[in-house]
Design an enzyme around this catalytic site. Structure first.
Site: not given
Ligand code: SAH
Length: 504
Positions: A77, A80, A301, A330, A441
């Site tokens: 996957c 992570c 978030q 934003y 971010c």
């Protein structure tokens, strides 16, 4: 060197996506699933002139920072990237990622940064932190309905029964939906043919309220056997909202525009608490909290606990006394704005998505907040409009521009990955707020924008990473900038006292 050649490689660094980096005969190699200080047997994959990509064939000497990954699917996957790195080392990696971007892209010196950077705020427990999960639905090779995640860079679904970043409740919900699909022969959507019904399952969980939302993204405007499904889902404790989202387009975008509530409310409620920050305060909870209504489409978030820390730091950096006017650019559904409004005289939020701006107004009402106003539009258009039309009516909006809008005390920005538009930054510079709080971010675009702001008369006072996305390579950064004008020089001197004037 040729493709498929095997060679020994020592990993000496890690890249922005958490990949291992090592040098071999003058070439730089990028290797997924390798971490700093690993010595590996690498297999060359893609080769360019002076760099290439390689795969881990075998780990010869594991890095001392390697840990046993908790999730059995972590290599298949793509979610992570750095799960095999110890959490302590993950935080160090993130701090370096921020620092390197600010040095390389922003042109800040190491000394400058060492003086202003605070350690990354980590999680107490870096698993089970996500309040939102979106699972694609498909068939496995035996024709069973599966839910899971796309394998890295593909559209093949890796069945994941229990993603360790999500809440435990997801597992039961997914099993129940799979069962219902098998029983009523509801087919998963097929990306290739555009046939089939269920595309994604979106689950949201309110950490403080324990309310659950389930939304099935479907390739039709109604769902067969809907009552049978809602009847079963309702029995899960905390179930508050069950809906479908209509997406009949052949696209990678998960959600369509229309959501229909099947059962319960069209939203869940969650609270974000203010936490204590500053020297000696360990993010202890306070009684101040803001409530939010979250619908399937809202941006919210994904890591609520760390978000409380992030927003509390934003409030600390904004340093409000109750007299200030603040722009929150934003602003999404008004999450930071409503936090700021507790301590400011007036907050003005700007958000491009009309529904989010409407949610922000609704959230203000929900909390009885009357000193926050929200404007729909692009930050790079709304802000200049208000600035240029001082004292008059801002173009097209019919809003009367007040002096406090042209000359706010503080501006907070929290842009998406691409950062702020130049027109937005240059208007911020013209407005000359005392302080700018930049929540980012993406360290690369943050670094680019900070350079513009610093060349325009601001200086970086504080930089702090907050780990909102443990086990992944992402990091959130929060920066305090203050204005260097002669006037503010006097104010700041009084505020900080003698001796510390040298920071100016
Ligand atoms: N501050 C909010 C949202 C941050 S995400 C929070 O913490 O929850 C970034 C937000 O910027 C999104 O809601 C997105 O819709 C909005 N956005 C993207 N481009 C924009 C632009 N040019 N002008 C204003 N808002 C924009």
């Amino acid at each position: 060197m040729n493709k498929n050649d095997l060679f020994e490689l020592t990993i000496t660094d890690m890249g922005t996506d958490g990949e291992g980096i090592g040098k071999y005969e003058g070439m730089t190699f990028f290797v997924r699933d390798a971490v700093i200080s690993d010595v590996i047997l690498a297999r060359a994959m893609k080769l360019k002139k002076n760099y290439g990509y390689a795969r881990v064939e075998k780990i010869i000497t594991p890095s001392p920072y390697r840990v046993e990954p908790e999730c059995p699917q972590h290599r298949r996957c793509g979610g992570c990237q750095i799960q095999v790195l110890s959490y302590e080392k993950q935080l160090e990696y993130k701090e370096n990622k921020i620092k390197n971007a600010l040095m390389r892209i922003g042109g800040f010196s190491k000394e400058e940064l060492d003086a202003v950077m605070e350690p990354v705020v980590g999680m107490e427990y870096p698993y089970r932190y996500r309040n939102k999960a979106q699972f694609p639905v498909g068939y496995d090779k035996d024709g069973n309905v599966v839910t899971g995640f796309y394998a890295a860079r593909t559209h093949c679904i890796v069945p994941v029964e229990d993603c360790l970043l999500g809440v435990e409740e997801n597992k039961e919900i997914l099993a129940l939906i799979r069962e219902w699909m098998e029983e009523y022969r509801i087919p998963p959507y097929d990306e290739k043919t555009g046939n089939g019904m269920v595309r994604h399952i979106l689950i949201r969980y309110g950490f403080t309220t324990k309310e659950i939302m389930v939304c099935l993204v479907v390739n039709a405007d109604r769902l067969p056997a809907a009552q049978e499904l809602t009847g079963r889902l309702q029995r899960i404790p905390g179930m508050t909202s069950i809906s479908i989202n209509v997406n009949t387009k052949n696209t990678n975008v998960i959600l369509g525009n229309e959501t229909k509530c099947l059962w319960g409310q069209p939203y869940i409620t969650d609270y974000i608490h203010l936490r204590k920050t500053g020297a000696g305060q360990d993010f202890e909870l306070t009684d101040t909290a803001v409530a939010y209504h979250i619908s399937p489409q809202s941006f919210y978030q994904v890591n609520p606990l760390q978000t409380e820390k992030l927003y509390s730091i934003a409030l600390e950096y904004a340093d409000l006394t109750g007299k200030e006017s603040v722009w929150d650019l934003y602003c999404g559904i008004g999450t930071i704005s409503l936090f700021l409004s507790q301590r400011a005289k007036q907050v003005y939020g700007v958000e491009i998505v009309p529904q989010a701006a409407e949610d922000a107004r609704e959230n203000a009402r929900l909390n009885g907040i009357t000193n926050a106003e929200f404007f729909t539009g692009k930050a790079e258009e709304v802000l200049p409009e208000f600035y240029e039309r001082g004292g008059e009516t801002a173009a097209g909006t019919g809003d009367v521009v007040r002096t406090d809008m042209r000359h706010p005390d503080v501006i907070v920005v929290d842009p998406p990955r691409k950062g702020c538009d130049m027109a937005c930054l240059s208007t911020m510079l013209k407005m000359q707020p005392e302080r700018i709080v930049y929540v980012s971010c993406d360290p690369a675009t943050l670094a680019r924008d900070l350079r513009v702001l610093c060349d325009g008369g601001y200086e970086v006072k504080k930089v702090r990473g907050v780990d909102l996305f443990g086990m992944t390579g992402h990091v959130e950064t929060i920066v305090l900038l203050s204005h260097k004008s002669p006037d503010s020089h006097i104010n700041v001197k009084i505020e900080f006292g003698e001796g510390e004037g040298k920071v100016l």
